[in-house]
Write an enzyme that holds these catalytic residues in place. Sequence first.
Site, PDB file in Angstrom:
ATOM      1  N   CYS A 124      24.851  18.229  -6.737  1.00 13.70           N
ATOM      2  CA  CYS A 124      23.812  17.663  -5.851  1.00 13.70           C
ATOM      3  C   CYS A 124      22.479  18.397  -6.014  1.00 13.70           C
ATOM      4  CB  CYS A 124      24.247  17.729  -4.387  1.00 13.70           C
ATOM      5  SG  CYS A 124      25.737  16.774  -4.060  1.00 13.70           S
ATOM      6  N   ASP A 176      12.795   3.746   1.667  1.00 14.78           N
ATOM      7  CA  ASP A 176      13.458   2.853   0.711  1.00 14.78           C
ATOM      8  C   ASP A 176      12.783   2.909  -0.657  1.00 14.78           C
ATOM      9  OD1 ASP A 176      15.284   0.929  -0.184  1.00 14.78           O
ATOM     10  OD2 ASP A 176      13.854  -0.684   0.210  1.00 14.78           O
ATOM     11  N   HIS A 177      13.606   3.063  -1.701  1.00 11.59           N
ATOM     12  CA  HIS A 177      13.111   3.138  -3.081  1.00 11.59           C
ATOM     13  C   HIS A 177      12.137   4.303  -3.257  1.00 11.59           C
ATOM     14  CE1 HIS A 177      15.124  -0.690  -3.601  1.00 11.59           C
ATOM     15  NE2 HIS A 177      14.972  -0.570  -4.901  1.00 11.59           N
ATOM     16  N   HIS A 187      21.332   7.508  -3.895  1.00 15.78           N
ATOM     17  CA  HIS A 187      22.335   6.854  -3.058  1.00 15.78           C
ATOM     18  C   HIS A 187      21.817   5.534  -2.508  1.00 15.78           C
ATOM     19  CE1 HIS A 187      24.947  10.369  -3.009  1.00 15.78           C
ATOM     20  NE2 HIS A 187      23.934  11.131  -2.678  1.00 15.78           N
ATOM     21  N   HIS A 226      17.367  11.812  -4.241  1.00 17.63           N
ATOM     22  CA  HIS A 226      17.152  13.105  -3.583  1.00 17.63           C
ATOM     23  C   HIS A 226      17.785  14.223  -4.415  1.00 17.63           C
ATOM     24  CE1 HIS A 226      21.033  13.879  -1.010  1.00 17.63           C
ATOM     25  NE2 HIS A 226      21.337  13.386  -2.172  1.00 17.63           N
ATOM     26  N   HIS A 265      19.369  12.741  -8.105  1.00 16.77           N
ATOM     27  CA  HIS A 265      20.337  11.649  -8.219  1.00 16.77           C
ATOM     28  C   HIS A 265      20.048  10.748  -7.013  1.00 16.77           C
ATOM     29  CE1 HIS A 265      22.189  14.499  -5.464  1.00 16.77           C
ATOM     30  NE2 HIS A 265      22.893  13.502  -4.982  1.00 16.77           N
ATOM     31  N   GLU A 294      26.122   8.240   3.435  1.00 15.32           N
ATOM     32  CA  GLU A 294      25.559   8.629   2.133  1.00 15.32           C
ATOM     33  C   GLU A 294      26.381   7.962   1.027  1.00 15.32           C
ATOM     34  OE1 GLU A 294      23.695  12.688   1.355  1.00 15.32           O
ATOM     35  OE2 GLU A 294      25.560  12.795   0.222  1.00 15.32           O
TER      36      GLU A 294
END
Lengths: 138, 138, 138, 138, 138, 138
Positions: free
Chosen positions: A36, A82-83, A44, A17, A42, A127
């Site tokens: 950020c 996800d992913h 998480h 994100h 980047h 996070e």
Amino acid sequence: MSNRVAVFRKEHFNAAHRLHNPAWSDEKNFSVFGKCNNPNYHGHNYDLIVKVVGEPDPQTGYLIDLKMLSDLVKENVLQKFDHKNLNLDTAEFKDLNPTAENIAIVIYNILREKINKKFDLQIRLYETERNFVEYPAN
Amino acid sequence: MSNRVAVFRKEHFNAAHRLHNPAWSDEKNFSVFGKCNNPNYHGHNYDLIVKVVGEPDPQTGYLIDLKMLSDLVKENVLQKFDHKNLNLDTAEFKDLNPTAENIAIVIYNILREKINKKFDLQIRLYETERNFVEYPAN
Amino acid sequence: MSNRVAVFRKEHFNAAHRLHNPAWSDEKNFSVFGKCNNPNYHGHNYDLIVKVVGEPDPQTGYLIDLKMLSDLVKENVLQKFDHKNLNLDTAEFKDLNPTAENIAIVIYNILREKINKKFDLQIRLYETERNFVEYPAN
Amino acid sequence: MSNRVAVFRKEHFNAAHRLHNPAWSDEKNFSVFGKCNNPNYHGHNYDLIVKVVGEPDPQTGYLIDLKMLSDLVKENVLQKFDHKNLNLDTAEFKDLNPTAENIAIVIYNILREKINKKFDLQIRLYETERNFVEYPAN
Amino acid sequence: MSNRVAVFRKEHFNAAHRLHNPAWSDEKNFSVFGKCNNPNYHGHNYDLIVKVVGEPDPQTGYLIDLKMLSDLVKENVLQKFDHKNLNLDTAEFKDLNPTAENIAIVIYNILREKINKKFDLQIRLYETERNFVEYPAN
Amino acid sequence: MSNRVAVFRKEHFNAAHRLHNPAWSDEKNFSVFGKCNNPNYHGHNYDLIVKVVGEPDPQTGYLIDLKMLSDLVKENVLQKFDHKNLNLDTAEFKDLNPTAENIAIVIYNILREKINKKFDLQIRLYETERNFVEYPAN
């Protein structure tokens, strides 16, 4: 404290994100969101805890079958996020900044539609191990 | 077992990445790397454990000052990779697939230059709590 | 890799300590040990993992009874160090700087006397979740 | 230390067991195994870490696809042992005491057949957070 | 449950302390506080979780910038207590017994002055992994 | 939020169990409880967190002595359930399905009798790291 039981199911997903408000200049975005705001994103490992509150069924001793709850979260939340790149790959964050607060609210709203209204629902989202949120707050 | 001591320092960083071999077709990439091949990237909270092995200094009782080791990792590894897109934002992974194995080897090579040769060095890298790697292997 | 089994038992203790070399000036001590040199001490929750390596007994399937190993560690290590000031309350650190390295070596030497020589022994000591040591090193 | 990489995959299963040597009297069994000898069984959440060591494939940057390794463990280990009574429901522990040491050796032998011989293999098994074993030992 | 969001930031500090009521005899202190009354102090790694509750800013999607919250905790709490002897080195515990309960109340009062009154605040403090407190309680 | 403090004590026990409603056919039991219905039982490492809420004693700074709370839990809960088969070895689950929800309610009722009524009490029980319950719910 009520007389009811809460059950919790922990799931996780990995996503990229970037925090960014398109109404602001690049300078303002960087000054507010710092690293950020990196334009190339980047990511998480998000840990998600879904809490469901209500009265157990006397025949099963279950509030809700946690296998069913896990499947519900997988189908409705993990398959979306996800992913994925939250900003680019999802409808939910096309125009909404994917902060942990907003991700938790979005997940709450998705699951609130799918879980019987007789149950209360709460989302906790990690996070990182050190930064996490809860919605709605106690 | 030797007569030496090992000290460990744990750090972490958050990054986006995508697994992809540019020499292959999109079909082959997807068949090998699955959802890790998502063109818009996904991400992880990487936990990094740096192990240094040798003989402690009798005057201090330290093998190496862990504050110095932590600063060394922050300056040489975290500044490069934290809150970055490994594929797009780093020289190291421009032409190298950022698998956990390769990230660990790259971090080892960076730190091996910076840490006294009298010490042995080993890297453990957690991509998730369930998937992790070590280099060089015992 | 050998053909043998390793068993591990985790224990913990809480202690105060101060890093200090009495042969040095206060200035030198502060410049080397920083806030760990605080004259009034600070403290830690130490997590201790004792590793014993050898061949299991075919009649029991045990390498060593972990309840016995736990009792051995409690009697010989925790009774000495738990809820103590390592510098002031223990013979072992009267003239030895209580760094994590030295504490691990001291615990190894104590337990090495108590555990059958046919077994190998290794100590891992966590001073914090992020700083830990192992003796002897692999 | 070698020049090779190790990759690790963590899985878990829940099982009932009882420690018991049928060649012994009940009294001797109870004196050796204590409450672990309870005739009606007790149980654990076992955490299993599978370590595979070798040289990564230069085309993928993978030592071994961790999704494939996870599937291999699920099909060959978890399907046998998860939500089972190790003493009553499994062929492996019909005549073998299901200590953590023996469970690790059994899992190693199962997986050693399934994983390419060019790779080294090691099993870590947590019976509880405080009691765990490794086979073969380093 | 309200309609508001909670955000959490985890920090930690290491300190020595001793439980002691100066109005009591040594015998009474020892009978009440046991080994926690050791005159030469012992210590802990304290994990501190700060919870802030309110409504997120629609422009940022943040309730509060967790980097700012972390800096606030570092400046106002960690600088006072980290690597200190709570009984000897701090004004707050000169005449107040440094139990986990009291440390949590003191930290709450320090941070309550620094955080906008529109937000609710709650402190969770882990003295060990097994002993922890929360103030104010839900 | 109240003006009171909560203290928490974490304990654990290992037990075997089976989910089963004797009023139902085997088919119905299997269709509802799946592999948790295995006739020969399976097991878990249960983590138990006991939360006590009230006002600390100004003389000690303690809400309740956590050593006493731990002893209370050991005597009244762990001695009943640790290393036991919940279905076969305990009076509480002879006619009550040992789901996590019911185990938490049973433990609450046991401890509610033993803890001063001026304190509120809440139980959190982890069946696995990913499945847990709380009673009474907030």
